[in-house]
Design an enzyme around this catalytic site. Structure first.
Site, PDB file in Angstrom:
ATOM      1  N   LYS A  32       0.785  -1.398  -0.006  1.00 40.98           N
ATOM      2  CA  LYS A  32      -0.084   0.063   0.149  1.00 40.98           C
ATOM      3  C   LYS A  32       0.881   1.138  -0.032  1.00 40.98           C
ATOM      4  O   LYS A  32       2.260   1.246   0.211  1.00 40.98           O
ATOM      5  CB  LYS A  32      -0.887  -0.069   1.315  1.00 40.98           C
ATOM      6  CG  LYS A  32      -0.162   0.171   2.549  1.00 40.98           C
ATOM      7  CD  LYS A  32      -1.038   0.068   3.803  1.00 40.98           C
ATOM      8  CE  LYS A  32      -0.204   0.016   4.980  1.00 40.98           C
ATOM      9  NZ  LYS A  32      -0.947  -0.298   6.324  1.00 40.98           N
ATOM     10  N   ARG A  46     -10.964  -0.363  15.082  1.00 44.63           N
ATOM     11  CA  ARG A  46     -11.082   0.462  13.720  1.00 44.63           C
ATOM     12  C   ARG A  46     -11.071  -0.721  12.628  1.00 44.63           C
ATOM     13  O   ARG A  46     -10.311  -1.799  12.569  1.00 44.63           O
ATOM     14  CB  ARG A  46     -10.066   1.274  13.510  1.00 44.63           C
ATOM     15  CG  ARG A  46      -8.532   0.759  13.487  1.00 44.63           C
ATOM     16  CD  ARG A  46      -7.626   1.978  13.032  1.00 44.63           C
ATOM     17  NE  ARG A  46      -6.574   1.254  12.499  1.00 44.63           N
ATOM     18  CZ  ARG A  46      -5.110   1.221  12.925  1.00 44.63           C
ATOM     19  NH1 ARG A  46      -4.985   2.137  14.075  1.00 44.63           N
ATOM     20  NH2 ARG A  46      -4.236   0.574  12.519  1.00 44.63           N
ATOM     21  N   TYR A 101      15.571  19.882  -3.384  1.00 45.06           N
ATOM     22  CA  TYR A 101      14.593  18.788  -2.520  1.00 45.06           C
ATOM     23  C   TYR A 101      14.051  19.837  -1.181  1.00 45.06           C
ATOM     24  O   TYR A 101      14.803  20.464  -0.602  1.00 45.06           O
ATOM     25  CB  TYR A 101      15.356  17.984  -1.905  1.00 45.06           C
ATOM     26  CG  TYR A 101      14.508  16.698  -1.291  1.00 45.06           C
ATOM     27  CD1 TYR A 101      13.896  15.782  -2.096  1.00 45.06           C
ATOM     28  CD2 TYR A 101      14.033  16.619   0.056  1.00 45.06           C
ATOM     29  CE1 TYR A 101      13.060  14.906  -1.784  1.00 45.06           C
ATOM     30  CE2 TYR A 101      13.196  15.883   0.423  1.00 45.06           C
ATOM     31  CZ  TYR A 101      12.818  14.708  -0.333  1.00 45.06           C
ATOM     32  OH  TYR A 101      11.895  13.816   0.138  1.00 45.06           O
TER      33      TYR A 101
HETATM   34  C1  LIG Z   1      -0.295  -1.650   6.932  1.00 45.84           C
HETATM   35  C2  LIG Z   1      -1.166  -2.735   7.330  1.00 45.84           C
HETATM   36  C3  LIG Z   1      -0.269  -4.090   7.312  1.00 45.84           C
HETATM   37  C4  LIG Z   1       1.052  -4.073   7.339  1.00 45.84           C
HETATM   38  O1  LIG Z   1       1.863  -3.556   8.600  1.00 45.84           O
HETATM   39  P1  LIG Z   1       3.445  -3.421   9.057  1.00 45.84           P
HETATM   40  O2  LIG Z   1       3.560  -2.719  10.180  1.00 45.84           O
HETATM   41  O3  LIG Z   1       3.981  -2.439   7.728  1.00 45.84           O
HETATM   42  O4  LIG Z   1       4.045  -4.840   8.715  1.00 45.84           O
HETATM   43  C5  LIG Z   1      -0.794  -5.311   7.590  1.00 45.84           C
HETATM   44  N1  LIG Z   1      -2.368  -5.222   7.764  1.00 45.84           N
HETATM   45  C6  LIG Z   1      -3.106  -3.962   7.596  1.00 45.84           C
HETATM   46  C7  LIG Z   1      -4.425  -4.154   7.826  1.00 45.84           C
HETATM   47  C8  LIG Z   1      -2.366  -2.965   7.585  1.00 45.84           C
HETATM   48  O5  LIG Z   1      -3.309  -1.843   7.388  1.00 45.84           O
END
Ligand SMILES: *Cc1c(COP(=O)(O)O)cnc(C)c1O
Length: 328
Positions: A32, A125, A248
């Site tokens: 993401k 949440r 930057y």
């Molecule tokens: C961002 C996210 C992750 C990954 O978490 P990290 O701490 O970056 O490993 C996993 N599951 C959900 C639902 C997330 O929003």
């Protein structure tokens, strides 16, 4: 000449392999937020090379973009606005995380969508609230029996908020799995990076930040936590300097002027910054490294985070999408 991000696809692959071996399970890798700033496609390539069985993003739009870019692996998206296009997800073979009865009904209307039920186990949440578990599971069972959808996964998000709260969530997730047993889901996943390192539970790990060689706790100024885990930082951010003017500034993602940049073998302080550029403490020319590897004496995302009073995740995800990303 502009700022440039070089993303080390091999480092991401190696980090994913390392995390999979720590977890002792296969993994969903989270790409993401533009692959945590590394570029979603480069992150996806690294994750798949490292053996990820599925890639995950927050929303369906991100998943569709990966599909259009040619990613053929299983994909999962779990965060949906009221207007999210479940039919487009079905058509592009994207699994959808479902956090409410309403989303489940929308999924059912599509026919043949693959669904991961996302239970709230204490984070409060984006998950099915405890009071609705039974109703959602019963409805999912009815829809699945009618051939309207398939529940392929059961998931929750472990906060990594400290061991007592985490233990509570692990117990709750086990309860969700047993309550949903008749759905016969293929996979269960709860643990992000911190939870995976702490004590893996579920059939798959689902991590993000560690895949990029960043400390899961977010506060690793010298890179030693990730280094001890044998995770390699995967992002290198550079920008040109002319007469002490660094191309930057705040619009690129700069959060603070409190970290010196590396030019050659000199660390040079930033004196002041504006939206478009920054002025350095010396009238040098060259290429400045803003984010790199602590091993090479380069500033790290963790160092910027410590200086700005935030976590490394925010540093890398603030990097402007307008900056060119390139494979290292
Ligand atoms: C961002 C996210 C992750 C990954 O978490 P990290 O701490 O970056 O490993 C996993 N599951 C959900 C639902 C997330 O929003």
């Amino acid at each position: 000449m502009n700022a440039l991000i070089e993303s080390d696809v091999e480092a991401i692959a190696s980090n994913v392999e390392r995390m999979r071996s720590i977890a002792g399970t296969d993994a969903i890798v989270v790409v993401k937020a533009n692959g945590y700033g590394h570029g979603a496609l480069l992150a996806a390539e690294g994750a798949l090379r490292g053996g990820a069985v599925q890639l995950a993003v927050a929303d369906i739009g991100e998943a569709l973009a990966l599909r259009s870019a040619g990613i053929q692996s299983p994909l999962l998206a779990w965060l949906h606005s009221a207007r999210a296009d479940f039919a487009a997800a079905r058509d592009a073979d994207i699994d959808v995380g479902v956090s409410s009865l309403r989303q489940l009904e929308r999924a059912g209307e599509c026919g043949s969508l693959h669904v991961h039920l996302k239970f709230d186990t204490g984070l409060g949440r984006n998950g099915i609230p405890l009071a609705e578990w039974d109703a959602v599971i019963a409805r999912a069972h009815a829809l699945q029996s009618a051939g309207r959808l398939r529940v392929t996964g059961l998931m929750s998000h472990l906060a990594g908020a400290g061991s007592e709260a985490d233990d509570w969530q692990r117990v709750r997730f086990a309860e969700a799995i047993s309550a949903a047993e008749r759905l016969d889901a293929d996979v269960t996943h709860l643990c992000a990076s911190a939870g995976t390192l702490d004590s893996m539970s579920g059939s798959l790990a689902r991590f993000g930040v560690s895949a990029y060689g960043l400390d899961p706790d977010g506060h690793d100024a010298d890179g030693s936590v990730a280094g001890d885990l044998r995770l390699r930082p995967a992002l290198r951010l550079t920008a040109p300097v002319r007469g002490g003017r660094l191309a930057y500034g705040y619009r690129h993602g700069l959060l603070t002027t409190d970290v010196p940049v590396l030019i050659g073998d000199r660390r040079i302080a930033i004196v002041e910054a504006s939206a478009n550029e920054s002025r350095l403490d010396s009238p040098v020319d060259g290429t400045a490294v803003l984010i790199g590897s602590a091993e090479n004496g380069e500033p790290t995302a963790g160092e910027w985070a410590a200086a700005a009073g935030t976590i490394n995740y925010e540093i890398v995800t603030r990097l402007s999408p307008a900056i060119e990303r390139r494979a290292a």
